[in-house]
Enzyme design. Structure first.
Site, PDB file in Angstrom:
ATOM      1  N   ARG A  15       1.232  -1.027  -0.470  1.00  0.00           N
ATOM      2  CA  ARG A  15       0.180   0.040   0.056  1.00  0.00           C
ATOM      3  C   ARG A  15       0.974   1.342  -0.060  1.00  0.00           C
ATOM      4  O   ARG A  15       2.192   1.735   1.008  1.00  0.00           O
ATOM      5  CB  ARG A  15      -1.335   0.066   1.350  1.00  0.00           C
ATOM      6  N   GLU A  43      -4.142   7.574  -5.692  1.00  0.00           N
ATOM      7  CA  GLU A  43      -4.224   6.747  -6.595  1.00  0.00           C
ATOM      8  C   GLU A  43      -5.731   7.077  -7.339  1.00  0.00           C
ATOM      9  O   GLU A  43      -6.813   7.787  -6.297  1.00  0.00           O
ATOM     10  CB  GLU A  43      -4.443   4.936  -6.356  1.00  0.00           C
ATOM     11  N   HIS A  80      -1.160   0.176  -9.903  1.00  0.00           N
ATOM     12  CA  HIS A  80      -1.745  -0.860  -8.891  1.00  0.00           C
ATOM     13  C   HIS A  80      -2.169  -1.610  -9.554  1.00  0.00           C
ATOM     14  O   HIS A  80      -3.186  -1.923 -10.118  1.00  0.00           O
ATOM     15  CB  HIS A  80      -3.327   0.575  -8.246  1.00  0.00           C
TER      16      HIS A  80
END
Ligand code: DGY
Length: 332
Positions: free
Chosen positions: A246, A275, A294
């Site tokens: 993360r 993000e 991601h």
């Protein structure tokens, strides 16, 4: 006498594959509304008011949102990470949280290993160099990379995915593995293929000894901002940092400082504090950074497997059964 199960109200807040949507629709009344799209926000809010179950991912579900869902029994997240959910608020309301552990382990470890390879061997930089037409003679030392095999791999967080990264490193690339986690893993019992190949190591020692440090940490109060200036400062000169857990476990300004003024060789990042990565983030175009959007679990097979598990979890809870993968909430 058999009774027909009652249809309940399901709100899908991130697109599901058609076959999984059909499974839900066969048993329940389903609204699909993506709250990230302004035009779908009113439908999302309306459906929330009567929803028994939610299914989706990558959206903050906080106490204020839960207050708009008075009937809610279950949230089924199409993710293994649960940092988007207010766990205390869920526990206080007795709302069950399900997630998708296991099915994305190997794919996410593949992504992390591709970042290790990309940063060490400068793959993206050199592929762009070829694309841009610079390959007119043999390359010189200025474009050489660094070996991965045999290097010491340090892993922060040694859950399923951390162990899968360790297997790739230890068994495929002959890398000694150091790992840091709250408790040592009983390798002989739980990961025999890593016995004798991975050692539980205090954080500072791991940072000082590893050539490649991989963070695979979930986001919690304990891990938020764990990698800061002090920690980057402890890393070996010329070491590489990879984050596949993360983003907010890393203080990004400290990472940038280590890349610009310290001795960090490169960083491979699949996750970021914000993000999508903001356009003005220096990490987006930094020459020493390989940044991915991601994509840890983003293959056709794995995203489908996650959707199947999340759909099963939701259907099971709504049917009054024990779901396959429930996340244990803190005491409410
Ligand atoms: C997960 O499942 O938690 C992945 O990071 C995708 O969000």
């Amino acid at each position: 006498m058999s009774t027909t199960p009652t249809r309940q109200q399901v709100l899908v807040f991130r697109e599901l594959p058609p076959d999984q949507l059909a499974r839900l629709q066969a048993q329940h009344d389903v609204t699909v509304a993506n709250p990230r799209l302004l035009e779908q926000l009113p439908a999302f809010r309306a459906a929330l008011a009567t929803a028994d179950g939610l299914i989706g991912s990558s959206y903050k579900v906080d106490a204020a949102l839960l207050a708009c869902a008075p009937q809610l029994k279950v949230i089924s997240s199409v993710s293994v990470g649960v940092d988007n959910y207010d766990l205390q608020a869920l526990a206080a309301r007795g709302i069950m949280l399900c997630h998708t552990p296991g099915v994305l382990t190997e794919t996410t470890a593949d992504t992390v290993f591709s970042l290790i390879m990309a940063t060490s061997r400068r793959l993206v930089e050199l592929a762009n160099w070829v694309r841009e037409g610079h390959w007119t003679s043999n390359i010189g030392e200025d474009l050489f990379g660094w070996d991965v095999h045999g290097k010491t791999l340090g892993i922060l967080g040694f859950g399923r995915i951390g162990q899968a990264v360790a297997r790739r490193g230890a068994l495929g690339f002959g890398m000694p593995v150091l790992y840091h986690s709250r408790r040592p893993v009983d390798l002989a019992k739980d990961a025999p293929e890593l016995a004798g190949k991975a050692s539980h190591t205090p954080l500072d020692e791991l940072l000082q000894r590893a050539d490649i440090v991989v963070a695979m940490l979930p986001l919690s109060n304990e891990t938020r901002g764990l990698m800061g200036a002090r920690e980057f400062g402890l890393m070996k000169p010329g070491a590489i940092f990879v984050n596949g857990g993360r983003g907010a476990t890393v203080q990004e300004t400290a990472l940038l400082h280590a890349l610009n003024h310290g001795t960090l060789r490169a960083a491979g990042l699949d996750v970021f504090a914000t993000e999508p990565l903001p356009m003005d983030s220096p990490l987006r175009t930094h020459p020493k950074v390989t940044a991915l959007p991601h994509i840890g679990s983003a293959t056709f097979e794995t995203r489908h497997a996650m959707a199947v598990l999340a759909t099963s979890n939701l259907l099971q809870v709504l049917a009054g059964e024990t779901p396959q993968a429930v996340f244990e909430l803190p005491p409410g």
